[in-house]
Design a protein around this motif. Structure first.
Motif, PDB file in Angstrom:
ATOM      1  N   ALA A 111      70.563 -61.016 -70.208  1.00  0.00           N
ATOM      2  CA  ALA A 111      71.150 -59.227 -70.804  1.00  0.00           C
ATOM      3  C   ALA A 111      69.945 -58.378 -71.221  1.00  0.00           C
ATOM      4  O   ALA A 111      69.166 -57.112 -70.388  1.00  0.00           O
ATOM      5  N   ALA A 112      68.614 -59.443 -71.393  1.00  0.00           N
ATOM      6  CA  ALA A 112      67.275 -59.304 -71.952  1.00  0.00           C
ATOM      7  C   ALA A 112      66.598 -58.414 -70.373  1.00  0.00           C
ATOM      8  O   ALA A 112      65.861 -57.195 -70.344  1.00  0.00           O
ATOM      9  N   GLY A 113      66.670 -59.622 -69.308  1.00  0.00           N
ATOM     10  CA  GLY A 113      65.795 -58.825 -67.964  1.00  0.00           C
ATOM     11  C   GLY A 113      66.377 -57.757 -67.897  1.00  0.00           C
ATOM     12  O   GLY A 113      65.572 -56.590 -66.892  1.00  0.00           O
ATOM     13  N   VAL A 114      67.667 -57.366 -67.835  1.00  0.00           N
ATOM     14  CA  VAL A 114      67.946 -56.473 -66.549  1.00  0.00           C
ATOM     15  C   VAL A 114      68.049 -55.928 -67.494  1.00  0.00           C
ATOM     16  O   VAL A 114      67.504 -54.103 -66.559  1.00  0.00           O
ATOM     17  N   ALA A 115      67.557 -55.201 -68.639  1.00  0.00           N
ATOM     18  CA  ALA A 115      67.202 -54.033 -69.759  1.00  0.00           C
ATOM     19  C   ALA A 115      65.544 -53.852 -69.840  1.00  0.00           C
ATOM     20  O   ALA A 115      64.973 -52.376 -68.778  1.00  0.00           O
ATOM     21  N   GLU A 116      64.968 -54.843 -69.340  1.00  0.00           N
ATOM     22  CA  GLU A 116      63.449 -54.661 -68.634  1.00  0.00           C
ATOM     23  C   GLU A 116      63.065 -54.289 -67.329  1.00  0.00           C
ATOM     24  O   GLU A 116      62.022 -53.853 -67.129  1.00  0.00           O
ATOM     25  N   MET A 117      63.507 -54.789 -66.484  1.00  0.00           N
ATOM     26  CA  MET A 117      63.522 -54.054 -65.328  1.00  0.00           C
ATOM     27  C   MET A 117      63.857 -52.230 -64.615  1.00  0.00           C
ATOM     28  O   MET A 117      63.629 -51.943 -64.510  1.00  0.00           O
ATOM     29  N   HIS A 118      65.079 -51.990 -65.814  1.00  0.00           N
ATOM     30  CA  HIS A 118      66.049 -50.890 -65.917  1.00  0.00           C
ATOM     31  C   HIS A 118      64.622 -50.453 -66.371  1.00  0.00           C
ATOM     32  O   HIS A 118      64.704 -48.992 -65.882  1.00  0.00           O
ATOM     33  N   PHE A 119      64.035 -50.315 -67.300  1.00  0.00           N
ATOM     34  CA  PHE A 119      63.801 -49.484 -68.444  1.00  0.00           C
ATOM     35  C   PHE A 119      62.006 -49.609 -69.282  1.00  0.00           C
ATOM     36  O   PHE A 119      61.508 -49.137 -70.043  1.00  0.00           O
ATOM     37  N   GLY A 120      61.926 -50.954 -68.972  1.00  0.00           N
ATOM     38  CA  GLY A 120      61.087 -51.664 -69.674  1.00  0.00           C
ATOM     39  C   GLY A 120      59.580 -52.302 -68.637  1.00  0.00           C
ATOM     40  O   GLY A 120      59.542 -51.145 -67.453  1.00  0.00           O
ATOM     41  N   ALA A 121      59.220 -53.128 -68.595  1.00  0.00           N
ATOM     42  CA  ALA A 121      58.173 -53.874 -68.460  1.00  0.00           C
ATOM     43  C   ALA A 121      57.948 -54.299 -67.769  1.00  0.00           C
ATOM     44  O   ALA A 121      57.144 -54.370 -66.520  1.00  0.00           O
ATOM     45  N   GLY A 122      59.545 -54.676 -66.712  1.00  0.00           N
ATOM     46  CA  GLY A 122      59.492 -54.249 -65.143  1.00  0.00           C
ATOM     47  C   GLY A 122      60.047 -53.428 -63.989  1.00  0.00           C
ATOM     48  O   GLY A 122      60.241 -53.492 -62.639  1.00  0.00           O
ATOM     49  N   ARG A 123      60.163 -52.399 -64.539  1.00  0.00           N
ATOM     50  CA  ARG A 123      60.388 -51.158 -63.519  1.00  0.00           C
ATOM     51  C   ARG A 123      59.844 -50.693 -62.629  1.00  0.00           C
ATOM     52  O   ARG A 123      58.714 -51.382 -62.902  1.00  0.00           O
ATOM     53  N   GLY A 124      60.443 -50.885 -61.267  1.00  0.00           N
ATOM     54  CA  GLY A 124      59.632 -50.504 -59.776  1.00  0.00           C
ATOM     55  C   GLY A 124      59.030 -51.772 -59.957  1.00  0.00           C
ATOM     56  O   GLY A 124      58.150 -51.558 -58.649  1.00  0.00           O
ATOM     57  N   ARG A 125      59.150 -53.040 -60.190  1.00  0.00           N
ATOM     58  CA  ARG A 125      58.135 -54.060 -60.036  1.00  0.00           C
ATOM     59  C   ARG A 125      58.869 -54.662 -58.861  1.00  0.00           C
ATOM     60  O   ARG A 125      60.410 -55.123 -59.599  1.00  0.00           O
ATOM     61  N   LYS A 126      58.379 -55.008 -58.103  1.00  0.00           N
ATOM     62  CA  LYS A 126      58.982 -55.846 -56.176  1.00  0.00           C
ATOM     63  C   LYS A 126      58.468 -57.422 -56.542  1.00  0.00           C
ATOM     64  O   LYS A 126      58.214 -57.537 -57.903  1.00  0.00           O
ATOM     65  N   GLY A 127      58.801 -58.304 -55.084  1.00  0.00           N
ATOM     66  CA  GLY A 127      58.507 -59.777 -55.266  1.00  0.00           C
ATOM     67  C   GLY A 127      59.704 -60.268 -56.736  1.00  0.00           C
ATOM     68  O   GLY A 127      60.505 -60.294 -57.325  1.00  0.00           O
ATOM     69  N   VAL A 128      58.440 -61.642 -57.407  1.00  0.00           N
ATOM     70  CA  VAL A 128      59.268 -62.540 -58.136  1.00  0.00           C
ATOM     71  C   VAL A 128      58.715 -61.945 -59.247  1.00  0.00           C
ATOM     72  O   VAL A 128      57.834 -61.935 -59.908  1.00  0.00           O
ATOM     73  N   VAL A 129      59.437 -61.603 -60.381  1.00  0.00           N
ATOM     74  CA  VAL A 129      59.838 -61.200 -62.023  1.00  0.00           C
ATOM     75  C   VAL A 129      60.331 -62.063 -62.970  1.00  0.00           C
ATOM     76  O   VAL A 129      61.824 -62.282 -62.390  1.00  0.00           O
ATOM     77  N   LEU A 130      59.469 -62.873 -63.597  1.00  0.00           N
ATOM     78  CA  LEU A 130      59.931 -64.101 -64.801  1.00  0.00           C
ATOM     79  C   LEU A 130      60.127 -63.141 -65.988  1.00  0.00           C
ATOM     80  O   LEU A 130      58.711 -63.276 -66.518  1.00  0.00           O
ATOM     81  N   LEU A 131      61.348 -63.330 -66.547  1.00  0.00           N
ATOM     82  CA  LEU A 131      61.106 -63.126 -68.549  1.00  0.00           C
ATOM     83  C   LEU A 131      61.564 -63.390 -69.053  1.00  0.00           C
ATOM     84  O   LEU A 131      62.235 -64.558 -68.697  1.00  0.00           O
ATOM     85  N   LEU A 132      60.863 -64.340 -69.837  1.00  0.00           N
ATOM     86  CA  LEU A 132      60.527 -65.405 -70.438  1.00  0.00           C
ATOM     87  C   LEU A 132      60.918 -64.942 -72.038  1.00  0.00           C
ATOM     88  O   LEU A 132      60.163 -64.205 -72.776  1.00  0.00           O
TER      89      LEU A 132
END
Length: 251
Positions: A111-132
């Motif tokens: 859930a935290a990752g989905v939010a960060e990828m859409h609204f936060g630090a991962g927005r627009g990032r491709k490739g492999v991203v890991l939220l911890l």
């Protein structure tokens, strides 16, 4: 339509209505302590208390769980809550406790990752991203080109003969009264191990400790991937839970 997000953690249960246009809380979040033992009935009562605190009946509720959730309902692991959660239909239990409200359940780090990828630090990032997420344990959310690989649970990778989260979580820092320097060294070893396995382009560091990223991230060396703090910090799980609830309705 009013959609709530609730984030069940090993130490606290917190939630709020969510503004999905902004990707932020619509009201200040409310938190209760996670009961000990964190049984299904006890935690469900805590979730009910959080939702009822706001005095309005939401249309849908998204709820995170600190473990593997399959089929949007069934709990498969329960490392930081009571083991009686295993094989429980969390969607049915929590929906019933909330008076028949439509409920969506998913892994907390996902859930935290989905939010960060859409609204936060991962927005627009491709490739492999890991939220911890660093907290009572270590949660993980793995993405490739923005798509989630659910339930990775990389906090349970073996490190020095033990679950990595026993060595490098925020709880481990507190339990062993570690300095920021000492803890950062443990986190560095964990990140190096995960990097060897998954070769991410980006690590996003979440959980409550992300508010203090300046205390430890500059101390981490030798990691090839970019490392950034979560922008939604400890609200990411609440926002991501609400996003999942909204998407389930649309589906």
């Amino acid at each position: 339509m009013q959609i709530f997000g609730v984030d069940i953690g090993g130490s606290g249960i917190k939630g709020a209505p969510v503004d999905l246009d902004r990707g932020d809380l619509a009201q200040e979040r409310f938190k209760v302590l996670t009961p000990h033992p964190a049984t299904p009935d006890g935690v469900a009562d805590g979730v009910k208390q959080v939702v009822e605190h706001f005095g309005t009946r939401p249309d849908r509720v998204g709820i995170t769980f600190p473990g593997v959730v399959t089929g949007g309902a069934t709990i498969r692991t329960a490392a930081n809550v009571d083991k009686s959660w295993i094989d429980v239909d969390a969607r049915a239990l929590l929906g019933e406790r909330l008076g028949g409200l439509p409920v969506t359940v998913l892994n907390d780090a996902d859930a935290a990752g989905v939010a960060e990828m859409h609204f936060g630090a991962g927005r627009g990032r491709k490739g492999v991203v890991l939220l911890l997420t660093f907290g009572t344990g270590i949660g993980s959310a793995l993405f490739f080109d923005g798509q989630l690989v659910p339930n990775t649970e990389l906090g349970h990778l073996e490190l020095h003969g033990h679950d990595a989260e026993k060595h490098a979580s925020t709880k481990a820092k507190e339990d062993h009264d570690l300095s920021w320097e000492h803890w950062a060294h443990r986190v560095q070893k964990y990140l190096a191990h995960v990097e060897m396995l998954f070769s991410p382009e980006l690590f996003i560091i979440g959980g409550g400790v992300s508010r203090k990223a300046d205390r430890f991230l500059p101390l981490i060396e030798g990691i090839k991937a970019e490392i950034v703090p979560a922008q939604l910090q400890n609200n990411a799980g609440i926002v991501g839970a609400a996003m999942a609830a909204a998407q389930q309705k649309q589906g």
